[in-house]
Design an enzyme around this catalytic site. Structure first.
Site, PDB file in Angstrom:
ATOM      1  N   THR A  25     -50.797  71.888 -68.538  1.00 40.57           N
ATOM      2  CA  THR A  25     -49.713  71.765 -69.367  1.00 40.57           C
ATOM      3  C   THR A  25     -49.790  70.764 -70.249  1.00 40.57           C
ATOM      4  O   THR A  25     -49.028  69.720 -70.275  1.00 40.57           O
ATOM      5  CB  THR A  25     -48.375  71.866 -68.729  1.00 40.57           C
ATOM      6  N   LYS A  74     -50.290  65.531 -75.196  1.00 39.76           N
ATOM      7  CA  LYS A  74     -49.289  65.387 -74.364  1.00 39.76           C
ATOM      8  C   LYS A  74     -49.542  65.999 -73.023  1.00 39.76           C
ATOM      9  O   LYS A  74     -50.264  67.008 -72.888  1.00 39.76           O
ATOM     10  CB  LYS A  74     -47.947  65.839 -75.044  1.00 39.76           C
ATOM     11  N   THR A 106     -43.040  65.370 -73.330  1.00 35.48           N
ATOM     12  CA  THR A 106     -41.810  65.661 -72.497  1.00 35.48           C
ATOM     13  C   THR A 106     -41.710  64.866 -71.224  1.00 35.48           C
ATOM     14  O   THR A 106     -40.946  63.984 -71.621  1.00 35.48           O
ATOM     15  CB  THR A 106     -42.310  67.267 -71.841  1.00 35.48           C
ATOM     16  N   ASN A 144     -40.273  65.341 -60.706  1.00 38.67           N
ATOM     17  CA  ASN A 144     -40.300  66.880 -60.615  1.00 38.67           C
ATOM     18  C   ASN A 144     -38.997  67.912 -59.948  1.00 38.67           C
ATOM     19  O   ASN A 144     -38.589  68.833 -60.657  1.00 38.67           O
ATOM     20  CB  ASN A 144     -41.574  67.527 -60.125  1.00 38.67           C
TER      21      ASN A 144
END
Length: 408
Positions: free
Chosen positions: A193, A182, A156, A403
């Site tokens: 995450t 990942k 991602t 972000n």
């Protein structure tokens, strides 16, 4: 750019007999990128996993736990990026189930033999029709030597694909271990995450594999932090196909210690790669805490240092503002800690002892270490013989930029 890490070449990621991987562009969130991965497992594989501790866990995590809890033989994994299918309520659970149904139909297995995984934006509906449309291409792409492509397809905000492989000889036969992971942000222990998948052609009995995946996660993915945020989707899954001809049913089996150590080493490499690619990271930091009474207090201290924005920004600036580290040790939650017995080093430079600054410490020595791309903060609590490591990175301007722009 990641800190001292490069994706292994495709020919350095070894096929694992009994495991095939296929990828496709399904346009789940963006065009012209691989975002759908199918992993097909031969009959006879054992599978175990550990998952996020976030109570707002994503629909695919819920379904994975349900399917694994049935005790049936798993035959496939399906992974999508772009949309996390988290915070989606009952409709999200239905799309996770529909994804499993579609994979099952494509591979000729039962839906509850499929484990679904998603990563990406939270609170957005998963476009299951795009997954269905992309599945034929992913299935057609299935092959044993596709680890490199799969490592790229599960990314991602990662800037680089993360993968690792090992081979070792046991009882005169070769055992292979390969894995991918990942993650770059929203990373905190329990887990993060992150998605991680590791396969071996060793045979590992289900109870042994269930223990191993927890031990390996505790030594690797549960020792990393980028920003202190525990995600909704993190999952770490192990697959043992048994096709090497070497099998293990007990911790006491000859050769098991070597195989276990190799699997944990691959797990650590995959976990550290996530920190090295932490969003905006410029430095990789090992927080090595020793002299604790138990593992819990060592990790409390390690996490307190590794999570602290003040510590992490000081590392980015190469500023030996070491009072921030001492403050983190002090608020870590070790209630009866005698601070006069604590010692702190930056690499080989003793910076604090006897409750304050070390007599021999010089600012230029601290600045020299802080300027390095890799740094070890060593803390001796002076209370016992237990030790633990936590792996983290600095905070740079780019963390905020990445972000702030993530959904755009």
């Amino acid at each position: 750019m990641p800190v001292n890490y490069a994706t292994p070449a495709a020919d350095q990621l070894f096929p694992v007999a009994g495991v095939r991987l296929g990828v496709a562009e399904a346009e789940i969130r963006k065009k012209n990128r691989r975002d759908l991965t199918v992993v097909a497992l031969d009959a006879g594989c054992t599978v175990a996993g550990v998952f996020t501790q976030n109570r707002f866990c994503a629909a695919p995590v819920q379904l994975c736990r349900k399917h694994l809890g049935k005790g049936k033989e798993m035959r496939a994994l399906v992974i999508n990026t772009g949309i996390a299918n988290a915070g989606t309520g009952e409709p999200g659970r239905q799309t996770a189930q529909a994804t499993c149904d579609a994979v099952a139909a494509a591979l000729g297995v039962a839906a509850d033999q499929v484990l679904p995984f998603s990563t990406g934006v939270i609170l957005e509906p998963l476009p299951v029709d795009r997954i269905r449309a992309g599945l034929p291409a992913a299935v057609a792409d299935l092959k044993a030597d596709n680890w490199h492509a799969a490592a790229h397809a599960i990314m991602t905000t990662d800037t680089i694909a993360k993968a690792a492989s090992r081979k070792l000889a046991v009882h005169g036969k070769e055992i292979t271990i390969s894995g991918i992971s990942k993650g770059a942000g929203m990373i905190k222990p329990n887990m993060a995450t992150m998605l991680g998948f590791l396969a071996t052609d060793a045979g590992i009995a289900q109870p042994l594999l269930d223990r191993l995946v927890k031990e390996a996660a505790d030594a690797s993915f549960n020792c990393i932090t980028v920003d202190g945020d525990t995600s909704t989707n993190d999952s770490y899954v192990m697959i043992a196909s048994g096709q090497s001809g070497v099998s293990f049913t007990s911790e006491s089996d000859a050769g098991w210690a070597e195989v276990k150590a190799a699997i944990i080493a691959v797990s650590v490499e995959l976990a550290q790669a996530i920190v090295r690619d932490g969003e905006g990271a410029t430095k990789f930091i090992t927080v090595a805490v020793q002299g604790g009474k138990d593992i819990d207090e060592c990790r409390k201290v390690g996490y307190a240092i590794g999570h602290s924005p003040l510590v992490k920004t000081a590392f980015f600036a190469s500023d030996p503002n070491l009072g921030r580290i001492l403050a983190a040790v002090g608020y870590a939650g070790v209630a009866d800690l005698d601070v006069d017995g604590v010692k702190v080093w930056l690499d080989d430079v003793l910076v604090a002892e006897n409750g304050g600054r070390a007599t021999a410490y010089k600012e230029e020595d601290g600045a020299r270490v802080m300027a390095q791309a890799e740094i070890t903060v060593r803390v001796d609590l002076g209370r016992g013989a237990v030790a633990a490591n936590v792996y983290t990175c600095d905070f740079s301007y780019d963390y905020v930029k990445i972000n702030a722009d993530y959904r755009s």
